[in-house]
Design an enzyme around this catalytic site. Structure first.
Site, mmCIF file in Angstrom:
data_model
loop_
_atom_site.group_PDB
_atom_site.id
_atom_site.type_symbol
_atom_site.label_atom_id
_atom_site.label_comp_id
_atom_site.label_asym_id
_atom_site.label_seq_id
_atom_site.Cartn_x
_atom_site.Cartn_y
_atom_site.Cartn_z
ATOM 1 N N ALA A 1 86.822 45.951 26.179
ATOM 2 C CA ALA A 1 86.350 44.895 27.083
ATOM 3 C C ALA A 1 86.823 43.519 26.617
ATOM 4 O O ALA A 1 87.197 42.667 27.433
ATOM 5 C CB ALA A 1 84.830 44.930 27.180
ATOM 6 N N GLU B 140 88.400 55.676 34.781
ATOM 7 C CA GLU B 140 89.207 54.697 35.503
ATOM 8 C C GLU B 140 89.337 53.445 34.641
ATOM 9 O O GLU B 140 88.329 52.822 34.316
ATOM 10 C CB GLU B 140 88.552 54.363 36.846
ATOM 11 C CG GLU B 140 88.406 55.555 37.779
ATOM 12 C CD GLU B 140 87.072 56.285 37.670
ATOM 13 O OE1 GLU B 140 86.092 55.698 37.151
ATOM 14 O OE2 GLU B 140 87.009 57.450 38.093
#
Length: 188
Positions: A115, A137
């Site tokens: 992230a 994904e």
């Protein structure tokens, strides 16, 4: 609903074969090299991504249509590290195979290591009595190429136990992604 602890996750793995293969502790080093961690954590399980990827491409200039999905939208790769083009998207799958108990719903969150690099992982909930490899994904939100490491941690699964069993499970309604193996494309 309550989030389940490492103790509950271990018990569910031992008694219900919920995750396989299963790492009973965080693994941070492999062959004397630091890796992105995977394995059991305090209130979740960090799963690994396999070396099987499908990367979106515009080479064939097709439209991404979830009701009529074309494999021409993707390039298949089996690699140790997947390079996702800038502002693009790739599909992968977990190494782990999950079997979700009837009174549990599982949600997935990303790992901070990815992230903080602008790489977002998205997974829809794992429903009661669903089983299979989880299709992951990955979105590269940066203007630069981004790397995903195969066989290392990619996301964390959180297990939410209900105080009431559902009337109809994913298996009973014959969900279209039941027992998926490998990277699974959209189905209608």
């Amino acid at each position: 609903m309550a989030i389940m602890s490492d103790k509950w996750i271990k018990d569910a793995v031992m008694n219900q074969n919920m995750i396989r293969p299963f790492a009973a502790k965080q693994v941070r080093v492999h062959n004397k090299e630091k890796i992105i961690s995977y394995g059991l954590s305090s209130y979740g399980y960090d799963a690994r991504v396999s070396n099987e990827f499908k990367i979106f491409t515009n080479i064939n200039s097709t439209t991404v249509d979830p009701k009529n999905f074309s494999e021409y939208n993707l390039v298949d790769r089996e690699v140790d590290a997947c390079i996702i083009p800038p502002n693009s998207f790739a599909l992968g799958r977990t190494i782990e195979y999950f079997k979700i108990p009837r009174d549990v719903l599982v949600i997935c969150v990303g790992k901070s290591t990815y992230a903080r690099c602008g790489i977002i992982v998205n997974v829809t909930p794992l429903e009661p009595e669903w089983e299979g490899h989880v299709t992951l994904e990955f979105s590269n939100t940066t203007p630069l190429p981004a790397k995903i490491y195969a066989n290392e941690g990619a996301c964390q699964f959180l297990f939410l136990k209900s105080d009431q069993i559902c009337d109809t499970s994913y298996a009973e309604r014959q969900g279209k992604y039941m027992k998926q193996v490998g990277v699974t494309l959209p189905l209608t």
